[in-house]
Enzyme design. Structure first.
Site, PDB file in Angstrom:
ATOM      1  N   GLU A 164      43.799  33.823  44.554  1.00 21.34           N
ATOM      2  CA  GLU A 164      44.822  34.841  44.321  1.00 21.34           C
ATOM      3  C   GLU A 164      44.446  36.152  44.995  1.00 21.34           C
ATOM      4  O   GLU A 164      43.830  37.025  44.380  1.00 21.34           O
ATOM      5  CB  GLU A 164      45.025  35.070  42.817  1.00 21.34           C
ATOM      6  CG  GLU A 164      45.618  33.870  42.095  1.00 21.34           C
ATOM      7  CD  GLU A 164      45.923  34.150  40.620  1.00 21.34           C
ATOM      8  OE1 GLU A 164      45.531  35.222  40.099  1.00 21.34           O
ATOM      9  OE2 GLU A 164      46.563  33.284  39.986  1.00 21.34           O
ATOM     10  N   GLU A 251      48.074  26.691  40.122  1.00 21.74           N
ATOM     11  CA  GLU A 251      47.666  27.295  38.852  1.00 21.74           C
ATOM     12  C   GLU A 251      48.884  27.854  38.141  1.00 21.74           C
ATOM     13  O   GLU A 251      49.667  28.597  38.736  1.00 21.74           O
ATOM     14  CB  GLU A 251      46.645  28.418  39.092  1.00 21.74           C
ATOM     15  CG  GLU A 251      46.075  29.005  37.804  1.00 21.74           C
ATOM     16  CD  GLU A 251      45.195  30.229  38.051  1.00 21.74           C
ATOM     17  OE1 GLU A 251      44.205  30.130  38.801  1.00 21.74           O
ATOM     18  OE2 GLU A 251      45.517  31.300  37.490  1.00 21.74           O
TER      19      GLU A 251
HETATM   20  C1  DCB Z   1      44.809  34.478  37.297  1.00 20.45           C
HETATM   21  C2  DCB Z   1      43.443  34.011  37.745  1.00 20.45           C
HETATM   22  C3  DCB Z   1      42.614  33.417  36.635  1.00 20.45           C
HETATM   23  C4  DCB Z   1      42.930  34.122  35.347  1.00 20.45           C
HETATM   24  C5  DCB Z   1      44.349  33.754  35.019  1.00 20.45           C
HETATM   25  C6  DCB Z   1      44.867  34.421  33.743  1.00 20.45           C
HETATM   26  O1  DCB Z   1      44.788  35.882  37.280  1.00 20.45           O
HETATM   27  F1  DCB Z   1      43.499  33.138  38.783  1.00 20.45           F
HETATM   28  O2  DCB Z   1      41.268  33.501  36.972  1.00 20.45           O
HETATM   29  O3  DCB Z   1      42.082  33.659  34.326  1.00 20.45           O
HETATM   30  O4  DCB Z   1      45.253  34.041  36.069  1.00 20.45           O
HETATM   31  O5  DCB Z   1      44.783  35.803  33.842  1.00 20.45           O
HETATM   32  C7  DCB Z   1      41.539  34.619  33.453  1.00 20.45           C
HETATM   33  C8  DCB Z   1      40.908  33.865  32.297  1.00 20.45           C
HETATM   34  C9  DCB Z   1      40.127  34.794  31.418  1.00 20.45           C
HETATM   35  C10 DCB Z   1      39.134  35.572  32.263  1.00 20.45           C
HETATM   36  C11 DCB Z   1      39.861  36.299  33.387  1.00 20.45           C
HETATM   37  C12 DCB Z   1      38.900  37.038  34.333  1.00 20.45           C
HETATM   38  O6  DCB Z   1      41.931  33.187  31.575  1.00 20.45           O
HETATM   39  O7  DCB Z   1      39.454  34.060  30.418  1.00 20.45           O
HETATM   40  O8  DCB Z   1      38.483  36.530  31.440  1.00 20.45           O
HETATM   41  O9  DCB Z   1      40.553  35.326  34.174  1.00 20.45           O
HETATM   42  O10 DCB Z   1      38.030  36.158  34.930  1.00 20.45           O
HETATM   43  C13 DCB Z   1      45.986  36.612  37.271  1.00 20.45           C
HETATM   44  C14 DCB Z   1      47.214  36.022  37.458  1.00 20.45           C
HETATM   45  C15 DCB Z   1      48.386  36.802  37.488  1.00 20.45           C
HETATM   46  C16 DCB Z   1      48.301  38.163  37.306  1.00 20.45           C
HETATM   47  C17 DCB Z   1      47.059  38.778  37.093  1.00 20.45           C
HETATM   48  C18 DCB Z   1      45.905  37.995  37.085  1.00 20.45           C
HETATM   49  N1  DCB Z   1      49.476  38.947  37.314  1.00 20.45           N
HETATM   50  N2  DCB Z   1      44.638  38.645  36.854  1.00 20.45           N
HETATM   51  O11 DCB Z   1      50.550  38.444  37.607  1.00 20.45           O
HETATM   52  O12 DCB Z   1      49.401  40.179  37.011  1.00 20.45           O
HETATM   53  O13 DCB Z   1      44.564  39.877  37.026  1.00 20.45           O
HETATM   54  O14 DCB Z   1      43.628  38.021  36.475  1.00 20.45           O
END
Ligand code: DCB
Length: 323
Positions: A164, A251
């Site tokens: 991402e 994902e």
């Molecule tokens: C993505 C990432 C993934 C993340 C998930 C949920 O990030 F590919 O790594 O996973 O979506 O946010 C989360 C885990 C947590 C962990 C965190 C940091 O579930 O347990 O603490 O990662 O490692 C996204 C996807 C979409 C958006 C933002 C993110 N968005 N983001 O649309 O704003 O900032 O992580």
């Protein structure tokens, strides 16, 4: 008499026709039955050019939840019907870039376990806090070159080169040139599918549609979280497909975009119905027992034994039922 013989023969023939083939493939959606994957138009297809849809789970960060990327855990998802597993190898946050040899060994073990289960498997260069793939393009090139050489004869393996991109990363200035470079490194050894991300956490797929990569067997990843992303992002998928861009949802989560909140099952069902109608493949975030709604397993669920419905979170009770 003759009439009776004929009628017995006809009923026997009808019975045969209603039985499954004598020798079913080890897993109907698996790599032994489907071989090397290819992209025909916007559709993912098997080696014979027949449409194939992959469904499965993504691991969480290997360096945090590696036990759920082991043989038994992967086998458990297959038992629920998955034919895909995604090995999410974080690069930042203490992942690959901090301890490359140890994490690479973990990733290889996870890929080998999925291959042993006859599943397709994604090697995911999971950039996140390191938002611009160009920041570590040298490391990525060396890594994917090694993986593509290692798995050059293994049709199970798909290469997701940048999870991402986010922050200031642009398509034309960063992600596209990065992808060209990594694609070249992979194609030196393998014809496996390559999955390419886009800016804004792999939502800006329209930027790729305006200026796509050259090459074969490429798909563009679209990521969504059902509590955050709705119709406007589904519309975007239809727009880019109309322009010829093949899409793969490597994902998605039934939570909000931070991995928590909800769980948003009605919105998730709407998303999965949409993907199903279009034969778009997907992997769900994530196979771990973390105390967050996107996690598939209840906290404390052991990775080393089969799982029952009792072990599944509300998210997985829904998602596993859709494999
Ligand atoms: C993505 C990432 C993934 C993340 C998930 C949920 O990030 F590919 O790594 O996973 O979506 O946010 C989360 C885990 C947590 C962990 C965190 C940091 O579930 O347990 O603490 O990662 O490692 C996204 C996807 C979409 C958006 C933002 C993110 N968005 N983001 O649309 O704003 O900032 O992580």
């Amino acid at each position: 008499m003759l009439e009776r013989i004929v009628s017995v023969l006809i009923s026997a023939a009808m019975l045969c026709a209603s039985l499954p083939d004598a020798a079913p493939p080890s897993s109907p959606g698996g790599a032994k039955a489907n071989g090397w994957l290819q992209v025909v138009g916007t559709q993912l297809c098997n080696e014979r050019g027949e449409p194939l849809v992959l469904h499965g789970m993504s691991s969480h960060g290997l360096h945090w939840f590696g036990q759920y990327a082991g043989r038994q855990a992967i086998m458990n998802t297959k038992a629920f019907g998955a034919n895909l597993f995604r090995v999410a190898m974080y690069t930042g946050e203490g992942g690959y870039l901090s301890q490359p040899e140890a994490i690479k060994a973990q990733a290889v073990a996870a890929v080998d376990a999925a291959v042993a289960e006859d599943m397709y498997v994604i090697i995911d260069w999971h950039i996140l806090s390191d938002g611009n793939p160009m920041a570590h393009a040298d490391e990525a090139e060396a890594f994917f070159s090694e993986m593509a050489r290692r798995y050059k004869d293994t049709p199970n393996v798909l290469y997701e080169i940048c999870n991402e991109p986010n922050g200031g990363a642009t398509w034309q200035g960063d992600v596209k040139p990065y992808a060209q470079r990594i694609l070249k490194a992979i194609r030196a050894h393998s014809r496996g599918l390559v999955l390419v991300g886009s800016p804004t956490w792999s939502q800006d797929i329209h930027l790729a549609a305006e200026d796509p990569l050259e090459g074969e067997n490429l798909l563009y990843t679209l990521h969504f979280y059902a509590g955050t992303h709705g119709q406007w992002l589904r519309d975007r998928i239809d727009e880019v497909r109309a322009r010829g861009l093949p899409v793969f949802v490597s994902e998605w989560g039934a939570s909000a975009a931070d991995g928590s909140g909800g769980v948003f099952l009605q919105e998730s069902a709407q998303w999965l119905d949409f993907l199903e109608e279009r034969h778009i493949s997907w992997a769900n975030w994530s196979l771990c027992d973390k105390n967050e709604t996107s996690a598939a397993l209840k906290p404390g669920t052991p990775a080393g034994r089969p799982w029952t419905q009792e072990d599944l979170s509300p998210s997985a009770a829904f998602v596993f039922g859709r494999f």
